[in-house]
Design a protein around this motif. Structure first.
Motif, PDB file in Angstrom:
ATOM      1  N   GLN A 127       7.666  35.488  52.963  1.00 18.20           N
ATOM      2  CA  GLN A 127       8.327  34.720  51.920  1.00 18.20           C
ATOM      3  C   GLN A 127       7.283  34.098  51.004  1.00 18.20           C
ATOM      4  O   GLN A 127       6.323  33.497  51.480  1.00 18.20           O
ATOM      5  CB  GLN A 127       9.196  33.619  52.529  1.00 18.20           C
ATOM      6  N   VAL A 128       7.485  34.229  49.697  1.00 19.81           N
ATOM      7  CA  VAL A 128       6.553  33.703  48.719  1.00 19.81           C
ATOM      8  C   VAL A 128       6.749  32.205  48.581  1.00 19.81           C
ATOM      9  O   VAL A 128       7.879  31.714  48.481  1.00 19.81           O
ATOM     10  CB  VAL A 128       6.746  34.381  47.352  1.00 19.81           C
ATOM     11  N   GLN A 129       5.632  31.482  48.561  1.00 22.21           N
ATOM     12  CA  GLN A 129       5.657  30.046  48.357  1.00 22.21           C
ATOM     13  C   GLN A 129       5.040  29.717  47.007  1.00 22.21           C
ATOM     14  O   GLN A 129       3.966  30.219  46.667  1.00 22.21           O
ATOM     15  CB  GLN A 129       4.890  29.326  49.461  1.00 22.21           C
ATOM     16  N   LEU A 130       5.719  28.880  46.234  1.00 17.32           N
ATOM     17  CA  LEU A 130       5.239  28.425  44.942  1.00 17.32           C
ATOM     18  C   LEU A 130       5.069  26.917  44.995  1.00 17.32           C
ATOM     19  O   LEU A 130       5.982  26.205  45.405  1.00 17.32           O
ATOM     20  CB  LEU A 130       6.214  28.794  43.828  1.00 17.32           C
ATOM     21  N   VAL A 131       3.914  26.442  44.572  1.00 18.24           N
ATOM     22  CA  VAL A 131       3.613  25.021  44.631  1.00 18.24           C
ATOM     23  C   VAL A 131       3.128  24.545  43.272  1.00 18.24           C
ATOM     24  O   VAL A 131       2.130  25.051  42.750  1.00 18.24           O
ATOM     25  CB  VAL A 131       2.559  24.706  45.702  1.00 18.24           C
ATOM     26  N   GLU A 132       3.830  23.564  42.708  1.00 20.61           N
ATOM     27  CA  GLU A 132       3.447  22.994  41.423  1.00 20.61           C
ATOM     28  C   GLU A 132       2.520  21.803  41.629  1.00 20.61           C
ATOM     29  O   GLU A 132       2.588  21.112  42.651  1.00 20.61           O
ATOM     30  CB  GLU A 132       4.681  22.531  40.631  1.00 20.61           C
ATOM     31  N   SER A 133       1.703  21.553  40.630  1.00 20.23           N
ATOM     32  CA  SER A 133       0.837  20.389  40.632  1.00 20.23           C
ATOM     33  C   SER A 133       0.527  19.999  39.194  1.00 20.23           C
ATOM     34  O   SER A 133       0.736  20.790  38.273  1.00 20.23           O
ATOM     35  CB  SER A 133      -0.462  20.653  41.400  1.00 20.23           C
ATOM     36  N   GLY A 134       0.034  18.793  39.015  1.00 22.82           N
ATOM     37  CA  GLY A 134      -0.396  18.351  37.703  1.00 22.82           C
ATOM     38  C   GLY A 134       0.523  17.381  37.009  1.00 22.82           C
ATOM     39  O   GLY A 134       0.200  16.886  35.923  1.00 22.82           O
ATOM     40  N   GLY A 135       1.675  17.107  37.596  1.00 22.50           N
ATOM     41  CA  GLY A 135       2.589  16.164  36.985  1.00 22.50           C
ATOM     42  C   GLY A 135       2.049  14.749  37.058  1.00 22.50           C
ATOM     43  O   GLY A 135       1.090  14.462  37.761  1.00 22.50           O
ATOM     44  N   GLY A 136       2.692  13.872  36.318  1.00 23.64           N
ATOM     45  CA  GLY A 136       2.265  12.484  36.311  1.00 23.64           C
ATOM     46  C   GLY A 136       2.895  11.709  35.197  1.00 23.64           C
ATOM     47  O   GLY A 136       3.849  12.153  34.562  1.00 23.64           O
ATOM     48  N   LEU A 137       2.352  10.530  34.963  1.00 24.64           N
ATOM     49  CA  LEU A 137       2.820   9.631  33.923  1.00 24.64           C
ATOM     50  C   LEU A 137       1.837   9.631  32.769  1.00 24.64           C
ATOM     51  O   LEU A 137       0.641   9.398  32.964  1.00 24.64           O
ATOM     52  CB  LEU A 137       2.980   8.216  34.485  1.00 24.64           C
ATOM     53  N   VAL A 138       2.342   9.896  31.579  1.00 25.65           N
ATOM     54  CA  VAL A 138       1.499   9.902  30.391  1.00 25.65           C
ATOM     55  C   VAL A 138       2.200   9.170  29.258  1.00 25.65           C
ATOM     56  O   VAL A 138       3.422   9.013  29.257  1.00 25.65           O
ATOM     57  CB  VAL A 138       1.141  11.328  29.932  1.00 25.65           C
ATOM     58  N   GLN A 139       1.415   8.748  28.307  1.00 25.81           N
ATOM     59  CA  GLN A 139       1.937   8.078  27.130  1.00 25.81           C
ATOM     60  C   GLN A 139       2.373   9.116  26.103  1.00 25.81           C
ATOM     61  O   GLN A 139       1.824  10.223  26.043  1.00 25.81           O
ATOM     62  CB  GLN A 139       0.878   7.155  26.542  1.00 25.81           C
ATOM     63  N   ALA A 140       3.366   8.772  25.318  1.00 23.09           N
ATOM     64  CA  ALA A 140       3.813   9.672  24.265  1.00 23.09           C
ATOM     65  C   ALA A 140       2.638  10.092  23.395  1.00 23.09           C
ATOM     66  O   ALA A 140       1.809   9.271  23.013  1.00 23.09           O
ATOM     67  CB  ALA A 140       4.889   9.010  23.422  1.00 23.09           C
ATOM     68  N   GLY A 141       2.587  11.377  23.098  1.00 19.75           N
ATOM     69  CA  GLY A 141       1.487  11.924  22.335  1.00 19.75           C
ATOM     70  C   GLY A 141       0.365  12.471  23.190  1.00 19.75           C
ATOM     71  O   GLY A 141      -0.532  13.154  22.670  1.00 19.75           O
ATOM     72  N   GLY A 142       0.419  12.209  24.477  1.00 24.05           N
ATOM     73  CA  GLY A 142      -0.603  12.669  25.386  1.00 24.05           C
ATOM     74  C   GLY A 142      -0.373  14.088  25.855  1.00 24.05           C
ATOM     75  O   GLY A 142       0.542  14.778  25.400  1.00 24.05           O
ATOM     76  N   SER A 143      -1.208  14.519  26.797  1.00 21.78           N
ATOM     77  CA  SER A 143      -1.157  15.888  27.292  1.00 21.78           C
ATOM     78  C   SER A 143      -1.210  15.934  28.810  1.00 21.78           C
ATOM     79  O   SER A 143      -1.751  15.035  29.462  1.00 21.78           O
ATOM     80  CB  SER A 143      -2.333  16.706  26.736  1.00 21.78           C
ATOM     81  N   LEU A 144      -0.642  16.981  29.356  1.00 25.04           N
ATOM     82  CA  LEU A 144      -0.703  17.273  30.777  1.00 25.04           C
ATOM     83  C   LEU A 144      -0.837  18.769  30.960  1.00 25.04           C
ATOM     84  O   LEU A 144      -0.382  19.548  30.113  1.00 25.04           O
ATOM     85  CB  LEU A 144       0.539  16.788  31.516  1.00 25.04           C
ATOM     86  N   ARG A 145      -1.439  19.172  32.064  1.00 24.13           N
ATOM     87  CA  ARG A 145      -1.558  20.575  32.405  1.00 24.13           C
ATOM     88  C   ARG A 145      -0.957  20.792  33.782  1.00 24.13           C
ATOM     89  O   ARG A 145      -1.476  20.276  34.777  1.00 24.13           O
ATOM     90  CB  ARG A 145      -3.016  21.021  32.389  1.00 24.13           C
ATOM     91  N   LEU A 146       0.118  21.530  33.833  1.00 26.62           N
ATOM     92  CA  LEU A 146       0.771  21.857  35.086  1.00 26.62           C
ATOM     93  C   LEU A 146       0.257  23.189  35.609  1.00 26.62           C
ATOM     94  O   LEU A 146      -0.039  24.096  34.836  1.00 26.62           O
ATOM     95  CB  LEU A 146       2.287  21.933  34.914  1.00 26.62           C
ATOM     96  N   SER A 147       0.186  23.291  36.922  1.00 25.90           N
ATOM     97  CA  SER A 147      -0.236  24.526  37.555  1.00 25.90           C
ATOM     98  C   SER A 147       0.741  24.903  38.648  1.00 25.90           C
ATOM     99  O   SER A 147       1.321  24.043  39.306  1.00 25.90           O
ATOM    100  CB  SER A 147      -1.639  24.389  38.148  1.00 25.90           C
TER     101      SER A 147
END
Length: 121
Positions: free
Chosen positions: A1-21
């Motif tokens: 069975q394939v497992q998918l795991v997300e990371s990179g979420g969080g709290l940011v201010q409007a106008g900011g950036s995040l990178r999810l993996s």
């Protein structure tokens, strides 16, 4: 069975950036399509962006020009660069991988557990 795991979420201010993996336990080259979906409280899950094994991408109108989806088959990862974030982007983001069969009834979706993205105003 394939497992998918997300990371990179969080709290940011409007106008900011995040990178999810999203990291898969197996070769993501087996997924005909991979993508990111999100679900905000009280709302239905919606498509954010997808990328095929051929490199074709598709974005929701609400994120076009702000988000970039990519996949690295060698690392078995899929990424989502999110820029110019808005409070409306606040949601749980889910990684998806889809295998396509000759008959659509045998198409199969795999999902990660989700990662929270919160954009403050």
């Amino acid at each position: 069975q394939v497992q998918l795991v997300e990371s990179g979420g969080g709290l940011v201010q409007a106008g900011g950036s995040l990178r999810l993996s999203c990291t898969a336990s197996r070769r993501i080259s087996n997924f005909n399509t991979m993508g990111w979906y999100r679900q905000a409280p009280g709302r239905q899950r919606e498509l954010v962006a997808t990328i095929t094994d051929g490199g074709y991408t598709n974005y929701a109108d609400s994120v076009k020009g702000r988000f970039l989806i990519s996949r690295d088959n060698a690392k078995n990862t899929m990424n989502l660069e999110m820029n110019s974030l808005e409070p409306e982007d606040t949601a749980v983001y889910y990684c998806n991988g889809r295998t396509v069969a000759l008959s659509p009834k045998y198409d199969r979706d795999y999902w990660g557990q989700g990662t929270q993205v919160t954009v403050s105003s």
